[in-house]
Each structure stands twice: as structure tokens, then as C-alpha cells.
Design a protein around this motif. Structure first.
Motif: not given
Length: 579
Positions: A302, A305, A307-309, A500-501, A507-509, A549, A579
Motif C-alpha cells: 500500500h 497510497g 495516507r502514507q507515513s 497515516g500508515s 505500509c498499510n494505511e 491531510r 479516507n
């Protein structure tokens, strides 16, 4: 038959329901087996373990097995509820195991099972890549020519074949498993098995050329370190309805020992096993095919995506949220909460006792159970910085991540939810009086406060590094160190919040991120232990785009006491928007 029964009893200590140990419901649960007089349960070669395929090595000497009378339907003698498991006793000297890289021939005595409670609480003893199977079957064999007493002190005295069992509803209920489960009972009286069932009938079409191998122990007291373990890669598939009969009809549940630390042992695999690359991903583009810019191409990733961190937190752009109340940290002061410390090859990870440490409040909207904490760091050069998050374009020397999942959810459920996981991020920099590595700027919303850590606690932690220098190395954490000790007096009332993720593949959000404004102060020499002892460095993901975000923050002085239902409403609204 007395001789056979005596052998089984000595090997497993499970002759009846009156034993002085248990899995649940008595004083001597697994965490206290080490206290049993004469037991080896605190040794360096304990079982079961978590088998991580990327850390496994192929052993070309692990050839194919020869199984004598596994297909015979005349070898099962009786079945008994021992009070700890269901055990099938085999007729004397009829079933043998040869080959498979074993140093000698072995005579099978019995097979038994380990299970959990329901499909959502599985109960295998061995894990593969952290995944627990629904059940596990063990075939126990004594080295040919040894007495029971000799086998229990011989490092290769016993061989156990472990078969993982998964539930299915896609196939019909097999006749052998239907016949077997028809004899399950809560009574502890042995029942003769008259049905025509063989070991091969129960194993089915599992590929017996593919297996893992390691040196371990019995998984029940006295935990003798005398077992050559074989765990087959492919699981047995059994209809879910039949598997549920084990806890239902026996009135036994969660009959498994938690995984034990490898403590430097190597797990091997037979040549037929296809192992993944040792490092399917890495932090440096020139070290592997999947550096951070290519994480998105990994299977199931992921990482591309929205919504990454991690991210760069710009304080002037963050918005104060008066609904972010104070946290409640449960058992952060427990000095026995840390169970294992592991060198993953990417970080140092400390695994906590399951279900003990919790976090609530802080606008999370749920109670979260702490699973583990780990570290991100730079290198040995003066002034190097290795935190994942940045604060006003400034990277700190290190960062701690305390990883939690929503209480009462499985890890898979948490990974699939937009807020199933929560992570607490703490910046780390050198304490006053030690060599400082690129001190970060003071956060703009509040003046800096003292946040000295417990130096002795960090010294205890880093003392373990000499024992986990190799990738995959894992040892039990026996020092009396709590999370509070490591965090010290850092201000936990002021923090930033965003959705985030995970910062590593996949890298799951699914993460509610809390990044605390003030840093933990640690002796610089102790911080240097991370890149020096672990033999890898700059273990952090570059900052990711914010993608519109919103970052909110809490200032302790201005945060009112907001009713819980409003916090839940606000959290739900934020999740919907992001989301």
C-alpha cells in the motif's frame, strides 16, 4: 502396555488432569513453568518458536523421510483426553521415522493436538512469519535404542513432527477426521480406537519433502531440551466444523505454549522449500531491488497510497484540537512487560507480553493494546540524524515507535481498518552533558521542558545488543525495565495527531499517529550502540507527502475535559474525511 504409557507420561508430563501445571486457570501457567522444580523451561533451546522464512537457511542434508507404517490402519491403540490435550497412543514399535536429516531412526509413540478457542483465536504452537494456524498436530518419536531416561537427557533423544492445521469449508468433511473427532470427549478415560484410521489419512496430501528443522524442547513441562523439531511447510486442511469439536467436546481451550526466543539458534529448511529473499525490502536504494522508492511494487503493498507515513510536521500549519484529551497509560510502569528483544534486520524490536500494556484517551476513541516498540536511527557519524518524522524540516537523531492494535481485534482486522492500529512516536536526542547530535529545534507551540530518560534503563536495554548481532536473533528480556523507565519524564501531554500508515512494507494505511512534541534525552554513547552493534544504519523511511491531510495538536494547558462520546464522534468524522 505399562511400558508405553510410562514412556508417554515421562516425555510429556500429561498423564491426567491432576498435573501441577496448566495453560490457563492455575498458578503455574506458561509464564511460571520456569519455576517448576527441576524444569528446563527457562533454557536456551525452548520450543515452540516463530519461524521467519526470510531468516531460514537451506540445509542440503535435509533429505526425504521414510515413514514406516504411516499408511497402516492397524497402529492406533487408544485416544485419551489427558486434561491438557487429546492424545492418540500408537501400538508399540509399529511406526518408525527414518531419514529427513535425522541422526538415527525413531519410533513413534503418540500424536496429540494443540488448539485455541475459535476460528478467531487460533491455537497452533509454532508460528510462521508471526501467523498462528488454527491447530497443530505433533507426532512424538523416541530415538531407537534409547531408554526413556536416556532420551530425556540426549540432545537428539526425541524427534517431533509438527503439522500445522488450517480450517476450510470448501471441501467435504473427510471420513478419517470425522471418525477421529467422534471420539473426542471431556472424560479422561482412554477409549480404544476401532476405526480404520492411519497417520497418512490424517496428514492427507501435505508435501512431506518441504519442512523446517531446528533444535528445541518439549513444549510442556519439564520442557527437556532434547527435541529435533520438524515443522512441515504445507498445512493439513480440515473442515472448520470438525476442528471446532476439539474445544467444544473436550472442554479444553487455548492449549498451547506461547512462542519462545530463538536465542541465537538457526532454523533450517529442506532443499524443496522455496524461501523468500533474506531482505525483500531495504532502506537503501543500492542495497536491494526494493529500496523505499520501489516499495510500492512489492506484492500486497500500500506504499503508494495517499495516507502514507512518516511526514514532515510543520507547526505553523497544524491546527489545535481541543478535543484531544490526556492519555491513560496502563501498565507502562510494569518492569516485566517486555518479553523478547529481536534484531529484525531492519530495527531492534521489543515485544511485550500479550494483552498487558494498554493505551486509551488522547482522542483515540478506543482502547489499544501495545504489541511492541522499535527504533529508527542514523549512523555513527557526528551530527547524524535518523528519526522518521521531521518537525519543521528538522530530523532528530532517533525515534521510538510504540505500536498498538485496537483491543479485542485480530492483527489482520486491525490492518484492514482505517484506525485499527495506533503508534506513539517519540523523538530521541542526546542528553545534556553528552555529545549532542544535531539537536532539533524547539517546537513552536510550547517552550521546551526537561525530558531526561532513565540512563540505567537504556543501559540495560543496550546490554542485550551483543546477544542479537545477527539478523533474526532473539532473546528473552529478563531485566526489570518498564516503558516508563525508557520514556523518562518526557512531556506526554503535548502531541501532534494525524492519520497515516505503517512506515515499512506493506505500509498499510491503518494507523492513528501520535507524535509527541518534546524529545526524550538519552546518553549519546548509548544512542551510538544502535548503529555500532546492529551493523546497519540510517534505518528510516523518507518523509511522505501530506496529500491535504490535516495535522492537529494538543496543548495540555488548553485541552478541556471532553466527554468520551464527543471524542468518538470527532475521531469518526476525521477518519471519514481522510479516507
Amino acid at each position: 502396555m505399562y511400558v508405553l504409557f510410562a514412556v508417554v507420561s515421562l516425555c510429556w508430563g500429561v498423564t491426567d488432569a491432576s498435573s501441577d501445571w496448566c495453560y490457563t486457570g492455575c498458578e503455574r501457567t506458561p509464564s511460571h513453568w520456569v519455576d517448576i522444580n527441576g524444569a528446563f523451561c527457562g533454557g536456551n533451546r525452548q520450543s515452540p518458536v516463530d519461524i521467519v522464512p526470510s531468516h531460514v537457511k537451506i540445509d542440503k542434508n535435509l533429505g526425504n523421510f521414510t515413514f514406516v507404517n504411516f499408511s497402516s490402519r492397524e497402529v492406533f491403540h487408544n485416544i485419551v483426553n489427558t486434561g491438557h490435550t487429546v492424545q492418540i497412543n500408537l501400538k508399540k514399535s509399529m511406526v518408525e521415522i527414518h531419514g529427513g536429516g535425522l541422526n538415527g531412526d525413531y519410533v513413534a509413540l503418540q500424536c496429540h493436538f494443540h488448539w485455541g478457542d475459535t476460528e478467531f483465536h487460533p491455537g497452533s504452537e509454532h508460528l510462521v512469519d508471526g501467523k498462528k494456524s488454527r491447530m497443530e498436530m505433533h507426532v512424538v518419536a523416541l530415538k531407537k535404542g534409547l531408554t526413556t531416561e536416556n532420551a530425556l537427557v540426549d540432545p537428539e533423544g526425541i524427534a517431533v513432527l509438527g503439522f500445522l492445521i488450517e480450517s476450510t469449508e470448501k471441501t467435504m468433511k473427510s471420513e478419517p477426521w470425522t471418525n477421529l473427532t467422534s471420539h473426542l470427549m471431556s472424560s479422561t478415560e482412554p477409549v480404544n480406537l476401532t476405526d480404520a484410521i492411519s497417520m497418512t489419512d490424517l496428514i492427507g496430501d501435505v508435501d512431506l519433502t518441504k519442512f523446517y528443522r531446528y533444535n528445541g524442547s518439549l513444549t510442556t513441562p519439564m520442557c527437556n531440551e532434547v527435541v529435533i523439531w520438524t515443522v512441515f511447510v504445507e498445512p493439513i486442511h480440515v473442515h472448520a466444523d470438525l476442528l471446532q469439536l476439539f474445544p467444544t467436546k473436550t472442554h479444553l481451550s487455548n492449549v498451547y505454549r506461547p512462542t519462545q526466543a530463538l536465542k541465537g539458534r538457526q532454523v533450517y529448511a529442506s532443499p524443496a522449500v522455496e524461501l523468500p529473499a533474506a531482505h525483500p525490502w531495504c532502506y537503501h536504494e543500492n542495497e536491494c531491488n526494493h529500496g523505499p522508492s520501489h516499495w510500492h511494487s512489492l506484492v500486497g503493498s500500500h506504499c503508494a497510497g495517499q495516507r502514507q507515513s512518516p511526514i514532515n510536521i510543520i507547526t505553523k500549519d497544524s491546527v489545535e484540537n481541543k478535543n484531544l484529551g490526556a492519555f491513560t497509560f496502563t501498565h507502562f510502569n510494569d518492569k516485566h512487560a517486555i518479553k523478547h528483544i529481536i534484531n529484525t534486520g531492519h530495527t531492534v524490536k521489543c515485544v511485550l507480553e500479550e494483552g498487558l500494556v494498554e493505551v486509551s484517551g488522547g482522542g483515540l476513541g478506543h482502547v489499544y493494546s501495545v504489541l511492541q516498540f522499535h527504533f529508527h536511527w542514523a549512523n555513527k557519524e557526528s551530527g547524524s540524524t535518523g528519526s522518521e518524522h521531521l518537525l519543521d524540516n528538522t530530523r532528530f537523531p532517533m525515534e521510538i515507535h510504540i505500536v498498538m492494535k485496537k483491543k479485542d481485534s485480530t492483527l489482520n482486522e486491525a490492518l484492514a481498518s482505517g484506525y485499527g492500529l495506533a503508534v506513539l512516536g517519540f523523538f530521541v536526542e542526546a542528553s545534556a552533558g553528552t555529545k549532542n547530535s544535531a539537536p532539533a529545534e524547539t517546537p513552536s507551540h510550547e517552550e521546551e521542558t526537561s525530558s531526561q530518560s532513565n540512563t540505567e534503563a537504556w543501559k540495560h536495554l543496550t546490554d542485550y545488543f551483543s546477544h542479537i548481532r545477527t539478523t533474526g536473533a532473539e532473546v528473552n528480556f529478563t531485566s526489570e525495565v518498564s516503558l516508563d523507565d525508557l520514556l523518562g519524564d518526557v512531556n506526554r501531554d503535548s502531541f501532534y495527531r494525524y492519520m497515516g500508515s505503517l512506515t515499512t512494507p506493506s505500509c498499510n494505511e491503518a494507523v492513528v499517529w501520535t507524535v509527541f512534541k518534546h524529545s526524550i534525552k538519552v546518553d549519546h554513547n548509548l544512542m551510538l550502540m544502535f548503529p555500532t552493534e546492529m551493523d546497519y544504519h540510517d534505518v528510516y523511511r523518507p518523509a511522505q507527502s501530506l496529500h491535504n491531510r490535516t495535522i492537529t495538536y494538543r496543548s495540555a494547558a488548553s485541552a478541556p475535559n471532553i466527554p468520551t462520546f464527543l471524542v468518538l464522534l470527532l475521531t469518526a468524522s476525521c477518519i471519514f474525511l481522510w479516507n
